[in-house]
Write a protein that holds these residues in place. Structure first.
Motif, PDB file in Angstrom:
ATOM      1  N   THR A   9      14.770 -49.199 -51.260  1.00 43.10           N
ATOM      2  CA  THR A   9      14.698 -48.366 -50.238  1.00 43.10           C
ATOM      3  C   THR A   9      14.208 -46.782 -50.759  1.00 43.10           C
ATOM      4  N   GLY A  10      13.709 -46.224 -49.741  1.00 45.85           N
ATOM      5  CA  GLY A  10      13.124 -44.739 -50.157  1.00 45.85           C
ATOM      6  C   GLY A  10      12.040 -45.032 -51.411  1.00 45.85           C
ATOM      7  N   ALA A  11      11.338 -46.103 -50.936  1.00 42.34           N
ATOM      8  CA  ALA A  11      10.167 -46.475 -52.186  1.00 42.34           C
ATOM      9  C   ALA A  11       8.864 -45.978 -52.136  1.00 42.34           C
ATOM     10  N   ASN A  12       8.792 -44.938 -51.169  1.00 42.15           N
ATOM     11  CA  ASN A  12       7.398 -44.458 -50.973  1.00 42.15           C
ATOM     12  C   ASN A  12       6.982 -43.156 -51.858  1.00 42.15           C
ATOM     13  N   SER A  13       8.066 -42.722 -52.614  1.00 45.80           N
ATOM     14  CA  SER A  13       7.972 -41.569 -53.267  1.00 45.80           C
ATOM     15  C   SER A  13       8.933 -41.457 -54.648  1.00 45.80           C
ATOM     16  N   GLY A  14       8.632 -40.617 -55.619  1.00 46.43           N
ATOM     17  CA  GLY A  14       9.585 -40.193 -56.590  1.00 46.43           C
ATOM     18  C   GLY A  14      10.249 -41.472 -57.163  1.00 46.43           C
ATOM     19  N   LEU A  15      11.485 -41.339 -57.319  1.00 46.25           N
ATOM     20  CA  LEU A  15      12.395 -42.382 -58.182  1.00 46.25           C
ATOM     21  C   LEU A  15      12.109 -43.869 -57.497  1.00 46.25           C
ATOM     22  N   GLY A  16      12.245 -43.969 -56.074  1.00 46.04           N
ATOM     23  CA  GLY A  16      11.950 -45.109 -55.551  1.00 46.04           C
ATOM     24  C   GLY A  16      10.724 -46.070 -55.736  1.00 46.04           C
ATOM     25  N   LEU A  59      11.232 -49.147 -42.922  1.00 47.82           N
ATOM     26  CA  LEU A  59      12.741 -48.979 -42.675  1.00 47.82           C
ATOM     27  C   LEU A  59      13.563 -47.707 -42.508  1.00 47.82           C
ATOM     28  N   ASP A  60      14.241 -47.555 -41.640  1.00 51.79           N
ATOM     29  CA  ASP A  60      14.875 -46.325 -41.614  1.00 51.79           C
ATOM     30  C   ASP A  60      16.226 -46.671 -41.764  1.00 51.79           C
ATOM     31  N   VAL A  61      16.777 -46.197 -43.040  1.00 52.88           N
ATOM     32  CA  VAL A  61      18.281 -46.783 -43.250  1.00 52.88           C
ATOM     33  C   VAL A  61      19.307 -46.369 -42.478  1.00 52.88           C
ATOM     34  N   THR A  62      18.914 -45.127 -41.614  1.00 55.66           N
ATOM     35  CA  THR A  62      20.079 -44.615 -40.939  1.00 55.66           C
ATOM     36  C   THR A  62      20.167 -45.224 -39.418  1.00 55.66           C
ATOM     37  N   ASN A  82      19.573 -49.278 -53.659  1.00 58.54           N
ATOM     38  CA  ASN A  82      19.694 -48.460 -52.626  1.00 58.54           C
ATOM     39  C   ASN A  82      19.335 -47.066 -53.072  1.00 58.54           C
ATOM     40  N   ASN A  83      18.174 -46.600 -52.756  1.00 57.46           N
ATOM     41  CA  ASN A  83      17.588 -45.224 -53.546  1.00 57.46           C
ATOM     42  C   ASN A  83      17.319 -44.058 -52.651  1.00 57.46           C
ATOM     43  N   ALA A  84      17.190 -44.569 -51.116  1.00 56.89           N
ATOM     44  CA  ALA A  84      16.824 -43.563 -50.279  1.00 56.89           C
ATOM     45  C   ALA A  84      18.009 -42.400 -50.044  1.00 56.89           C
ATOM     46  N   PRO A 146      27.191 -30.799 -49.486  1.00 51.84           N
ATOM     47  CA  PRO A 146      27.176 -32.062 -48.561  1.00 51.84           C
ATOM     48  C   PRO A 146      26.446 -33.136 -49.676  1.00 51.84           C
ATOM     49  N   TYR A 147      25.419 -32.859 -50.392  1.00 45.44           N
ATOM     50  CA  TYR A 147      24.633 -33.815 -51.430  1.00 45.44           C
ATOM     51  C   TYR A 147      25.820 -34.161 -52.309  1.00 45.44           C
ATOM     52  N   ALA A 148      26.416 -33.158 -52.996  1.00 46.52           N
ATOM     53  CA  ALA A 148      27.513 -33.632 -54.007  1.00 46.52           C
ATOM     54  C   ALA A 148      28.404 -34.490 -53.578  1.00 46.52           C
ATOM     55  N   SER A 150      28.174 -36.381 -50.759  1.00 46.84           N
ATOM     56  CA  SER A 150      27.901 -37.889 -50.588  1.00 46.84           C
ATOM     57  C   SER A 150      27.630 -38.831 -51.926  1.00 46.84           C
ATOM     58  N   LYS A 151      27.243 -38.017 -52.903  1.00 48.20           N
ATOM     59  CA  LYS A 151      27.021 -38.633 -54.148  1.00 48.20           C
ATOM     60  C   LYS A 151      28.285 -39.079 -54.778  1.00 48.20           C
ATOM     61  N   ALA A 152      29.481 -38.318 -54.580  1.00 42.91           N
ATOM     62  CA  ALA A 152      30.819 -38.613 -54.888  1.00 42.91           C
ATOM     63  C   ALA A 152      31.148 -39.937 -54.256  1.00 42.91           C
ATOM     64  N   PRO A 177      21.571 -40.410 -62.068  1.00 40.08           N
ATOM     65  CA  PRO A 177      20.462 -39.643 -63.005  1.00 40.08           C
ATOM     66  C   PRO A 177      20.856 -38.187 -62.998  1.00 40.08           C
ATOM     67  N   GLY A 178      20.685 -37.556 -64.107  1.00 39.68           N
ATOM     68  CA  GLY A 178      20.531 -36.122 -64.242  1.00 39.68           C
ATOM     69  C   GLY A 178      19.426 -35.313 -63.532  1.00 39.68           C
ATOM     70  N   TYR A 179      18.773 -34.225 -63.832  1.00 38.35           N
ATOM     71  CA  TYR A 179      17.649 -33.771 -63.223  1.00 38.35           C
ATOM     72  C   TYR A 179      16.388 -34.539 -63.870  1.00 38.35           C
ATOM     73  N   ILE A 180      15.639 -35.323 -63.091  1.00 40.69           N
ATOM     74  CA  ILE A 180      14.561 -35.780 -63.243  1.00 40.69           C
ATOM     75  C   ILE A 180      13.124 -35.131 -62.617  1.00 40.69           C
ATOM     76  N   GLU A 181      12.213 -35.048 -63.596  1.00 42.22           N
ATOM     77  CA  GLU A 181      11.131 -34.410 -62.911  1.00 42.22           C
ATOM     78  C   GLU A 181      10.299 -35.518 -61.980  1.00 42.22           C
TER      79      GLU A 181
HETATM   80  P1  NAI Z   1      12.186 -38.297 -52.961  1.00 45.20           P
HETATM   81  O1  NAI Z   1      12.494 -37.531 -51.592  1.00 45.20           O
HETATM   82  O2  NAI Z   1      10.916 -38.331 -53.455  1.00 45.20           O
HETATM   83  O3  NAI Z   1      12.870 -39.564 -52.239  1.00 45.20           O
HETATM   84  C1  NAI Z   1      13.716 -40.004 -51.434  1.00 45.20           C
HETATM   85  C2  NAI Z   1      13.063 -41.304 -50.612  1.00 45.20           C
HETATM   86  O4  NAI Z   1      14.067 -41.571 -49.653  1.00 45.20           O
HETATM   87  C3  NAI Z   1      11.887 -40.874 -49.988  1.00 45.20           C
HETATM   88  O5  NAI Z   1      10.858 -41.961 -50.257  1.00 45.20           O
HETATM   89  C4  NAI Z   1      12.150 -40.899 -48.444  1.00 45.20           C
HETATM   90  O6  NAI Z   1      11.151 -41.353 -47.582  1.00 45.20           O
HETATM   91  C5  NAI Z   1      13.186 -41.677 -48.424  1.00 45.20           C
HETATM   92  N1  NAI Z   1      14.088 -41.582 -47.280  1.00 45.20           N
HETATM   93  C6  NAI Z   1      14.612 -40.378 -46.757  1.00 45.20           C
HETATM   94  N2  NAI Z   1      15.426 -40.801 -45.619  1.00 45.20           N
HETATM   95  C7  NAI Z   1      15.337 -42.022 -45.618  1.00 45.20           C
HETATM   96  C8  NAI Z   1      15.630 -42.996 -44.342  1.00 45.20           C
HETATM   97  N3  NAI Z   1      16.328 -42.395 -43.514  1.00 45.20           N
HETATM   98  N4  NAI Z   1      15.149 -44.336 -44.415  1.00 45.20           N
HETATM   99  C9  NAI Z   1      14.443 -44.676 -45.305  1.00 45.20           C
HETATM  100  N5  NAI Z   1      13.996 -43.990 -46.406  1.00 45.20           N
HETATM  101  C10 NAI Z   1      14.166 -42.690 -46.379  1.00 45.20           C
HETATM  102  O7  NAI Z   1      13.384 -37.880 -53.910  1.00 45.20           O
HETATM  103  P2  NAI Z   1      13.748 -38.720 -55.352  1.00 45.20           P
HETATM  104  O8  NAI Z   1      14.122 -37.381 -56.279  1.00 45.20           O
HETATM  105  O9  NAI Z   1      12.923 -39.545 -55.615  1.00 45.20           O
HETATM  106  O10 NAI Z   1      15.269 -39.212 -54.817  1.00 45.20           O
HETATM  107  C11 NAI Z   1      15.512 -40.541 -54.647  1.00 45.20           C
HETATM  108  C12 NAI Z   1      16.973 -40.805 -54.967  1.00 45.20           C
HETATM  109  O11 NAI Z   1      17.195 -40.457 -56.465  1.00 45.20           O
HETATM  110  C13 NAI Z   1      17.933 -40.191 -54.246  1.00 45.20           C
HETATM  111  O12 NAI Z   1      18.917 -40.903 -53.726  1.00 45.20           O
HETATM  112  C14 NAI Z   1      18.050 -38.908 -55.006  1.00 45.20           C
HETATM  113  O13 NAI Z   1      19.448 -38.428 -54.618  1.00 45.20           O
HETATM  114  C15 NAI Z   1      18.475 -39.607 -56.306  1.00 45.20           C
HETATM  115  N6  NAI Z   1      18.498 -38.612 -57.402  1.00 45.20           N
HETATM  116  C16 NAI Z   1      17.187 -37.882 -57.718  1.00 45.20           C
HETATM  117  C17 NAI Z   1      17.273 -37.039 -58.867  1.00 45.20           C
HETATM  118  C18 NAI Z   1      16.062 -36.355 -59.182  1.00 45.20           C
HETATM  119  O14 NAI Z   1      16.313 -35.336 -60.191  1.00 45.20           O
HETATM  120  N7  NAI Z   1      15.033 -36.488 -58.661  1.00 45.20           N
HETATM  121  C19 NAI Z   1      18.708 -36.703 -59.606  1.00 45.20           C
HETATM  122  C20 NAI Z   1      19.580 -37.881 -59.271  1.00 45.20           C
HETATM  123  C21 NAI Z   1      19.586 -38.562 -58.233  1.00 45.20           C
END
Ligand code: NAI
Length: 243
Positions: A9-16, A59-62, A82-84, A146-148, A150-152, A177-181
């Motif tokens: 989930t949340g696979a269109n950017s960043g970590l996902g 998919l909107d996970v909410t 579960n990454n979103a 709220p973020y902290a 939620s993650k707890a 994860p810690g702080y990821i660029e």
């Molecule tokens: P991001 O903003 O690039 O990715 C978040 C993803 O979740 C996006 O693809 C977004 O479209 C998706 N998303 C948000 N709401 C959604 C919904 N209702 N339904 C479906 N998809 C939804 O941010 P990032 O950094 O890649 O974060 C990914 C995960 O990693 C998050 O859970 C974040 O809390 C966690 N994380 C990130 C860290 C970081 O340093 N970047 C550190 C620790 C945790």
């Protein structure tokens, strides 16, 4: 990961997006899921260009209907990532109820209901759920209350599900994860505030997406077959920084 069906989930950017490419690159058939189909197509194209197997899933996970449609469209999976997640910044005194709801709904409540939606299909042959938490679920920082919280919650959710679903062969673990660029936060780390944060990390550097590869592959694969309810911090030692 050969022969495994994986939903991220949340696979269109960043970590996902990175996790989807990583798991597909290791042989899994990957369903990339998020709200914006156009961005997902780019991730799926990259996977296919590299010789992997990927399908896009809006998919909107909410949204309960959206989660139900996802189950109908995908059927069973072996691994759910579960990454979103979303974050909001601001002092506790000024925190709005709307932002609180958005963060808790997306990061915590939806994570539980996504797991609940896919667990029945995993019960037959076992499976793995990887919940993406954060070190902010274990320690605190200013302006992200709220973020902290939620993650707890994600960490306790992970442990509770691990306990209940071990009998079905479903393992539930959290990656913290810690702080990821990433592309989204890259500019912040160049500011004085960002640089000051990095100095507090014992390894004195930000995490890179590739630093998560080994831990994600461990939790998603059978290499972690005797692990459930674990919280794996990947943070350059940030959690053990000096008080
Ligand atoms: P991001 O903003 O690039 O990715 C978040 C993803 O979740 C996006 O693809 C977004 O479209 C998706 N998303 C948000 N709401 C959604 C919904 N209702 N339904 C479906 N998809 C939804 O941010 P990032 O950094 O890649 O974060 C990914 C995960 O990693 C998050 O859970 C974040 O809390 C966690 N994380 C990130 C860290 C970081 O340093 N970047 C550190 C620790 C945790």
């Amino acid at each position: 990961m050969e022969g495994k069906r994986v939903l991220v989930t949340g696979a269109n950017s960043g970590l996902g997006a990175h996790f989807a490419e990583l798991l597909a690159g290791n042989g899994a058939e990957v369903f990339v899921a998020a709200r914006r189909l156009q961005a997902l197509e780019k991730v799926a194209d990259r996977i296919r260009d590299a010789g992997g197997i990927a399908s896009c899933l809006e998919l909107d996970v909410t949204k309960p209907d959206s989660r139900l449609s996802a189950v109908e469209a995908v059927g069973s999976v072996d691994v759910l990532v579960n990454n979103a997640g979303v974050v909001t910044q601001g002092s506790a005194l000024k925190q709005s109820e709307a932002d609180w709801n958005r963060v808790l709904d997306t990061n915590l409540k939806s994570m539980f209901f996504m797991a609940q939606a896919f667990a029945p299909s995993m019960k037959e042959r076992g499976g793995a759920i990887v919940n993406v938490a954060s070190i902010l679920g274990l320690r605190q920082a200013g302006s992200v209350l709220p973020y902290a919280v939620s993650k707890a919650g994600v960490i306790q959710l992970t442990k509770s599900l691990a306990l209940e679903w071990a009998r079905y062969g479903i393992r539930v673990n959290a990656l913290a994860p810690g702080y990821i660029e990433t592309a989204l936060n890259g500019e912040f780390w160049k500011t004085d505030e960002g640089a000051a944060l990095v100095r507090r990390i014992p390894q004195r550097r930000l995490g890179q997406l590739s630093d998560l590869d080994g831990p994600m592959l461990l939790l998603a694969s059978d290499a972690s077959r005797y692990m459930t309810g674990a919280v794996l911090a990947v943070d350059g030692g940030h959690l053990v920084s000096s008080l």
